[in-house]
Scaffold this motif. Structure first.
Motif, PDB file in Angstrom:
ATOM      1  N   ASP A 188       8.336  -0.469   4.326  1.00 23.55           N
ATOM      2  CA  ASP A 188       7.777   0.523   3.399  1.00 23.55           C
ATOM      3  C   ASP A 188       7.980   0.069   1.951  1.00 23.55           C
ATOM      4  O   ASP A 188       8.680   0.712   1.173  1.00 23.55           O
ATOM      5  N   ARG A 189       7.396  -1.040   1.645  1.00 22.95           N
ATOM      6  CA  ARG A 189       7.487  -1.601   0.286  1.00 22.95           C
ATOM      7  C   ARG A 189       6.081  -1.937  -0.186  1.00 22.95           C
ATOM      8  O   ARG A 189       5.342  -2.641   0.495  1.00 22.95           O
ATOM      9  N   PHE A 190       5.729  -1.436  -1.352  1.00 24.39           N
ATOM     10  CA  PHE A 190       4.379  -1.615  -1.894  1.00 24.39           C
ATOM     11  C   PHE A 190       4.468  -2.225  -3.285  1.00 24.39           C
ATOM     12  O   PHE A 190       5.165  -1.698  -4.161  1.00 24.39           O
ATOM     13  N   VAL A 191       3.752  -3.308  -3.478  1.00 25.82           N
ATOM     14  CA  VAL A 191       3.606  -3.924  -4.793  1.00 25.82           C
ATOM     15  C   VAL A 191       2.121  -3.858  -5.119  1.00 25.82           C
ATOM     16  O   VAL A 191       1.308  -4.514  -4.456  1.00 25.82           O
ATOM     17  N   LYS A 192       1.773  -3.034  -6.097  1.00 23.50           N
ATOM     18  CA  LYS A 192       0.356  -2.828  -6.428  1.00 23.50           C
ATOM     19  C   LYS A 192      -0.239  -4.133  -6.943  1.00 23.50           C
ATOM     20  O   LYS A 192       0.278  -4.729  -7.895  1.00 23.50           O
ATOM     21  N   PRO A 193      -1.329  -4.567  -6.297  1.00 21.26           N
ATOM     22  CA  PRO A 193      -1.981  -5.795  -6.759  1.00 21.26           C
ATOM     23  C   PRO A 193      -2.594  -5.606  -8.152  1.00 21.26           C
ATOM     24  O   PRO A 193      -3.122  -4.537  -8.466  1.00 21.26           O
ATOM     25  N   LYS A 194      -2.512  -6.649  -8.954  1.00 22.05           N
ATOM     26  CA  LYS A 194      -3.131  -6.580 -10.277  1.00 22.05           C
ATOM     27  C   LYS A 194      -4.635  -6.451 -10.110  1.00 22.05           C
ATOM     28  O   LYS A 194      -5.214  -6.972  -9.169  1.00 22.05           O
ATOM     29  N   ASN A 195      -5.262  -5.761 -11.022  1.00 17.69           N
ATOM     30  CA  ASN A 195      -6.717  -5.580 -11.026  1.00 17.69           C
ATOM     31  C   ASN A 195      -7.235  -4.918  -9.748  1.00 17.69           C
ATOM     32  O   ASN A 195      -8.319  -5.227  -9.279  1.00 17.69           O
ATOM     33  N   SER A 196      -6.441  -4.027  -9.159  1.00 22.30           N
ATOM     34  CA  SER A 196      -6.863  -3.334  -7.946  1.00 22.30           C
ATOM     35  C   SER A 196      -6.642  -1.842  -8.122  1.00 22.30           C
ATOM     36  O   SER A 196      -5.675  -1.418  -8.743  1.00 22.30           O
ATOM     37  N   GLU A 197      -7.540  -1.073  -7.545  1.00 20.21           N
ATOM     38  CA  GLU A 197      -7.415   0.375  -7.571  1.00 20.21           C
ATOM     39  C   GLU A 197      -6.697   0.898  -6.323  1.00 20.21           C
ATOM     40  O   GLU A 197      -6.423   2.090  -6.220  1.00 20.21           O
ATOM     41  N   LEU A 198      -6.417   0.013  -5.375  1.00 16.35           N
ATOM     42  CA  LEU A 198      -5.795   0.441  -4.124  1.00 16.35           C
ATOM     43  C   LEU A 198      -4.415   1.028  -4.354  1.00 16.35           C
ATOM     44  O   LEU A 198      -3.631   0.517  -5.137  1.00 16.35           O
ATOM     45  N   GLU A 199      -4.158   2.110  -3.655  1.00 16.27           N
ATOM     46  CA  GLU A 199      -2.850   2.754  -3.697  1.00 16.27           C
ATOM     47  C   GLU A 199      -2.189   2.615  -2.327  1.00 16.27           C
ATOM     48  O   GLU A 199      -2.869   2.445  -1.308  1.00 16.27           O
ATOM     49  N   LYS A 200      -0.901   2.748  -2.310  1.00 22.81           N
ATOM     50  CA  LYS A 200      -0.126   2.606  -1.074  1.00 22.81           C
ATOM     51  C   LYS A 200      -0.650   3.502   0.039  1.00 22.81           C
ATOM     52  O   LYS A 200      -0.850   3.045   1.172  1.00 22.81           O
ATOM     53  N   GLN A 201      -0.888   4.784  -0.269  1.00 22.57           N
ATOM     54  CA  GLN A 201      -1.322   5.730   0.763  1.00 22.57           C
ATOM     55  C   GLN A 201      -2.678   5.374   1.349  1.00 22.57           C
ATOM     56  O   GLN A 201      -2.929   5.618   2.539  1.00 22.57           O
ATOM     57  N   GLN A 202      -3.566   4.787   0.553  1.00 22.81           N
ATOM     58  CA  GLN A 202      -4.863   4.356   1.075  1.00 22.81           C
ATOM     59  C   GLN A 202      -4.670   3.278   2.144  1.00 22.81           C
ATOM     60  O   GLN A 202      -5.326   3.303   3.188  1.00 22.81           O
ATOM     61  N   ILE A 203      -3.816   2.332   1.849  1.00 22.67           N
ATOM     62  CA  ILE A 203      -3.584   1.235   2.798  1.00 22.67           C
ATOM     63  C   ILE A 203      -2.907   1.766   4.056  1.00 22.67           C
ATOM     64  O   ILE A 203      -3.296   1.432   5.174  1.00 22.67           O
ATOM     65  N   LEU A 204      -1.894   2.620   3.880  1.00 25.96           N
ATOM     66  CA  LEU A 204      -1.206   3.174   5.054  1.00 25.96           C
ATOM     67  C   LEU A 204      -2.151   3.994   5.921  1.00 25.96           C
ATOM     68  O   LEU A 204      -2.101   3.917   7.150  1.00 25.96           O
ATOM     69  N   LYS A 205      -3.045   4.795   5.280  1.00 27.31           N
ATOM     70  CA  LYS A 205      -4.022   5.583   6.053  1.00 27.31           C
ATOM     71  C   LYS A 205      -4.930   4.669   6.865  1.00 27.31           C
ATOM     72  O   LYS A 205      -5.287   4.982   8.000  1.00 27.31           O
TER      73      LYS A 205
END
Length: 186
Positions: A94-111
């Motif tokens: 459960d570790r999230f590092v937001k990619p640069k230049n991306s709108e993706l959020e942790k919850q979107q990826i987990l969903k």
């Protein structure tokens, strides 16, 4: 389980985790092949390890054939979904590092993972390693929890034997304490 992918970022101990898992299988007498893909790992870039167990296999896991995806970081795990299929086991730290230049959020990826893969386990190895005052050992924390949960069928004693084989004596002693505490508390 024959084909394993470990996806993370530089500094998480992906390569060491790969060596430990390879040695666990080797100690049981299996033929093991492995390879790594390292991109700017010194600057937090992608690090992917491939582990294949069995005779007459090459080191790179073919697309869609990984039995297990171990995601040390959520985004990097998502970048490697081409290697898994609907029946693959997915274990995410459960570790999230937001990619640069991306709108993706942790919850979107987990969903996305939850919707598309029924064999998903999320482990908070990062938080547990911090609580045990060993923040650089989230890789061994992850392995210990994966084995304790029966996802990989290796005992605590087998893990400790391999750690004594691949780590220096001072590093082994620190990781031995970690493994013991993880088995005791989590």
């Amino acid at each position: 389980m024959n084909d394993i992918i470990i996806a993370g970022i530089g500094g998480q101990g992906n390569i060491l985790l790969s060596r430990v898992i390879c040695q666990l299988f080797t100690n049981r007498g299996f033929d093991v092949k492995s390879a790594e893909n390292i991109g700017m790992s010194q600057r937090g870039g992608s690090v992917v390890s491939y582990i294949r167990v069995g005779d007459n296999v090459g080191p790179i896991v073919p697309d869609g054939e990984a039995d297990i995806l171990i995601g040390l970081e959520i985004t990097e795990a998502a970048r490697n979904i081409n290697k898994i299929n609907k029946d693959s086991l997915i274990i995410l730290n459960d570790r999230f590092v937001k990619p640069k230049n991306s709108e993706l959020e942790k919850q979107q990826i987990l969903k996305y993972f939850e919707k598309n893969f029924r064999k998903l386990t999320i482990i908070n190895a990062c938080n547990i390693a911090f609580k045990l005052n060993m923040p650089k050992a989230e890789n061994i924390t992850m392995l210990t929890l994966i084995c304790k949960k029966g996802i990989l069928h290796f005992s605590k004693e087998e893990i400790l034997t391999v750690l004594s084989q691949v780590l220096s004596p001072p590093m082994y002693e620190m990781n031995k304490i970690l493994v013991e505490k993880v088995y005791e508390k989590y």
